[in-house]
Write a protein that holds these residues in place. Sequence first.
Motif, PDB file in Angstrom:
ATOM      1  N   ARG A  40       2.228   2.550  -7.643  1.00 60.43           N
ATOM      2  CA  ARG A  40       1.854   1.137  -7.733  1.00 60.43           C
ATOM      3  C   ARG A  40       1.012   0.769  -6.519  1.00 60.43           C
ATOM      4  NH1 ARG A  40       7.286  -2.007  -9.082  1.00 60.43           N
ATOM      5  NH2 ARG A  40       5.844  -3.753  -8.919  1.00 60.43           N
ATOM      6  N   CYS A  41      -0.124   1.416  -6.415  1.00 58.48           N
ATOM      7  CA  CYS A  41      -0.964   1.308  -5.228  1.00 58.48           C
ATOM      8  C   CYS A  41      -1.423  -0.122  -4.956  1.00 58.48           C
ATOM      9  CB  CYS A  41      -2.167   2.244  -5.349  1.00 58.48           C
ATOM     10  SG  CYS A  41      -3.148   2.320  -3.828  1.00 58.48           S
ATOM     11  N   GLU A  42      -1.881  -0.835  -5.969  1.00 56.90           N
ATOM     12  CA  GLU A  42      -2.386  -2.202  -5.737  1.00 56.90           C
ATOM     13  C   GLU A  42      -1.279  -3.115  -5.207  1.00 56.90           C
ATOM     14  OE1 GLU A  42      -5.448  -3.340  -5.683  1.00 56.90           O
ATOM     15  OE2 GLU A  42      -6.308  -1.436  -6.317  1.00 56.90           O
ATOM     16  N   ASP A  43      -0.073  -2.988  -5.763  1.00 59.97           N
ATOM     17  CA  ASP A  43       1.055  -3.781  -5.260  1.00 59.97           C
ATOM     18  C   ASP A  43       1.435  -3.346  -3.848  1.00 59.97           C
ATOM     19  OD1 ASP A  43       1.230  -5.290  -7.589  1.00 59.97           O
ATOM     20  OD2 ASP A  43       2.733  -3.960  -8.494  1.00 59.97           O
ATOM     21  N   LYS A  63      -0.574  -2.141  -1.677  1.00 57.07           N
ATOM     22  CA  LYS A  63      -1.643  -2.662  -0.818  1.00 57.07           C
ATOM     23  C   LYS A  63      -1.335  -4.106  -0.414  1.00 57.07           C
ATOM     24  CE  LYS A  63      -6.634  -3.390  -0.955  1.00 57.07           C
ATOM     25  NZ  LYS A  63      -7.862  -3.165  -1.714  1.00 57.07           N
ATOM     26  N   LYS A  64      -0.910  -4.931  -1.373  1.00 54.58           N
ATOM     27  CA  LYS A  64      -0.545  -6.321  -1.072  1.00 54.58           C
ATOM     28  C   LYS A  64       0.585  -6.392  -0.046  1.00 54.58           C
ATOM     29  CE  LYS A  64      -1.342  -8.459  -5.591  1.00 54.58           C
ATOM     30  NZ  LYS A  64      -0.618  -9.146  -6.693  1.00 54.58           N
ATOM     31  N   ILE A  65       1.608  -5.578  -0.281  1.00 57.36           N
ATOM     32  CA  ILE A  65       2.774  -5.575   0.608  1.00 57.36           C
ATOM     33  C   ILE A  65       2.374  -5.123   2.005  1.00 57.36           C
ATOM     34  CG2 ILE A  65       4.981  -4.428   1.067  1.00 57.36           C
ATOM     35  CD1 ILE A  65       5.407  -4.413  -2.011  1.00 57.36           C
ATOM     36  N   THR A  66       1.609  -4.048   2.081  1.00 59.89           N
ATOM     37  CA  THR A  66       1.197  -3.515   3.383  1.00 59.89           C
ATOM     38  C   THR A  66       0.328  -4.510   4.138  1.00 59.89           C
ATOM     39  OG1 THR A  66       1.292  -1.267   2.474  1.00 59.89           O
ATOM     40  CG2 THR A  66       0.071  -1.567   4.527  1.00 59.89           C
ATOM     41  N   CYS A  84      -7.182   2.193  -2.924  1.00 53.92           N
ATOM     42  CA  CYS A  84      -6.451   2.737  -4.069  1.00 53.92           C
ATOM     43  C   CYS A  84      -7.305   3.672  -4.916  1.00 53.92           C
ATOM     44  CB  CYS A  84      -5.891   1.606  -4.929  1.00 53.92           C
ATOM     45  SG  CYS A  84      -4.545   0.716  -4.117  1.00 53.92           S
ATOM     46  N   SER A  85      -8.614   3.555  -4.838  1.00 53.95           N
ATOM     47  CA  SER A  85      -9.461   4.456  -5.631  1.00 53.95           C
ATOM     48  C   SER A  85      -9.319   5.898  -5.145  1.00 53.95           C
ATOM     49  CB  SER A  85     -10.926   4.014  -5.575  1.00 53.95           C
ATOM     50  OG  SER A  85     -11.450   4.185  -4.276  1.00 53.95           O
ATOM     51  N   LEU A  86      -9.053   6.088  -3.861  1.00 51.43           N
ATOM     52  CA  LEU A  86      -8.833   7.447  -3.351  1.00 51.43           C
ATOM     53  C   LEU A  86      -7.570   8.046  -3.951  1.00 51.43           C
ATOM     54  CD1 LEU A  86      -9.679   6.979   0.441  1.00 51.43           C
ATOM     55  CD2 LEU A  86     -11.098   8.039  -1.325  1.00 51.43           C
ATOM     56  N   HIS A  87      -6.528   7.242  -4.042  1.00 55.84           N
ATOM     57  CA  HIS A  87      -5.277   7.704  -4.636  1.00 55.84           C
ATOM     58  C   HIS A  87      -5.482   8.069  -6.095  1.00 55.84           C
ATOM     59  CE1 HIS A  87      -1.124   7.861  -5.928  1.00 55.84           C
ATOM     60  NE2 HIS A  87      -1.427   6.978  -6.848  1.00 55.84           N
ATOM     61  N   LEU A  98       7.483  -7.480  -2.971  1.00 56.73           N
ATOM     62  CA  LEU A  98       6.316  -7.962  -3.708  1.00 56.73           C
ATOM     63  C   LEU A  98       6.507  -9.423  -4.113  1.00 56.73           C
ATOM     64  CD1 LEU A  98       3.555  -7.274  -4.885  1.00 56.73           C
ATOM     65  CD2 LEU A  98       4.741  -6.500  -6.960  1.00 56.73           C
ATOM     66  N   ALA A  99       7.721  -9.791  -4.510  1.00 57.07           N
ATOM     67  CA  ALA A  99       8.003 -11.181  -4.874  1.00 57.07           C
ATOM     68  C   ALA A  99       7.821 -12.103  -3.667  1.00 57.07           C
ATOM     69  CB  ALA A  99       9.414 -11.308  -5.442  1.00 57.07           C
ATOM     70  N   VAL A 100       8.260 -11.659  -2.495  1.00 56.03           N
ATOM     71  CA  VAL A 100       8.076 -12.444  -1.270  1.00 56.03           C
ATOM     72  C   VAL A 100       6.590 -12.643  -0.999  1.00 56.03           C
ATOM     73  CG1 VAL A 100       8.310 -12.367   1.256  1.00 56.03           C
ATOM     74  CG2 VAL A 100      10.272 -11.820  -0.199  1.00 56.03           C
TER      75      VAL A 100
END
Length: 157
Positions: A80-83, A85-88, A100-103, A146-148
């Motif tokens: 879940r790379c996009e999610d 990314k948001k968290i990070t 995420c395109s590399l992944h 992710l919800a936070v």
Amino acid sequence: MTASEWDRYLPLAFSEYGYGNNNEAARLFGGISSEQEVNTLTSDGAGDTDAREPHSVVVAHELDTVLSRIATCVIYSQDRCEDSKKITEHFFPWLDTIDCSLHEKRHNKEWTKGGLKPGVAEVIKKHNLVEFHAYNFSMALFNELLAVVNNETSQEG
């Protein structure tokens, strides 16, 4: 290999460096330092002279240690790379942005679970109960993080 062969050999399997293959989360986050104990933590004693029940006090204590340590982490999920990314970006804004395109380019292979003989998945799970519980806990924590992030982002906008 048959399920009974997996059941017999999985607790005995170690890498050339002496690391087992079972309960990786206990190896990383737990309190047991013996590689053999970690590798046979949830085994039913096949090949082990110190047979323990899968839900013994030792396993419960180790699982509690693992989960309490994971609870202090920010979880990243490659699936879940996009999610992730948001968290990070939310919790570690000073880090470089994740691409995420590399992944996707590196890990765009289809995995199927159909290659295992009957009963093998259940045997692997039995020998890796701490790992399965740690994964489920981690993914629940990931969803909470992710919800936070989503809640704080929607309040800002």
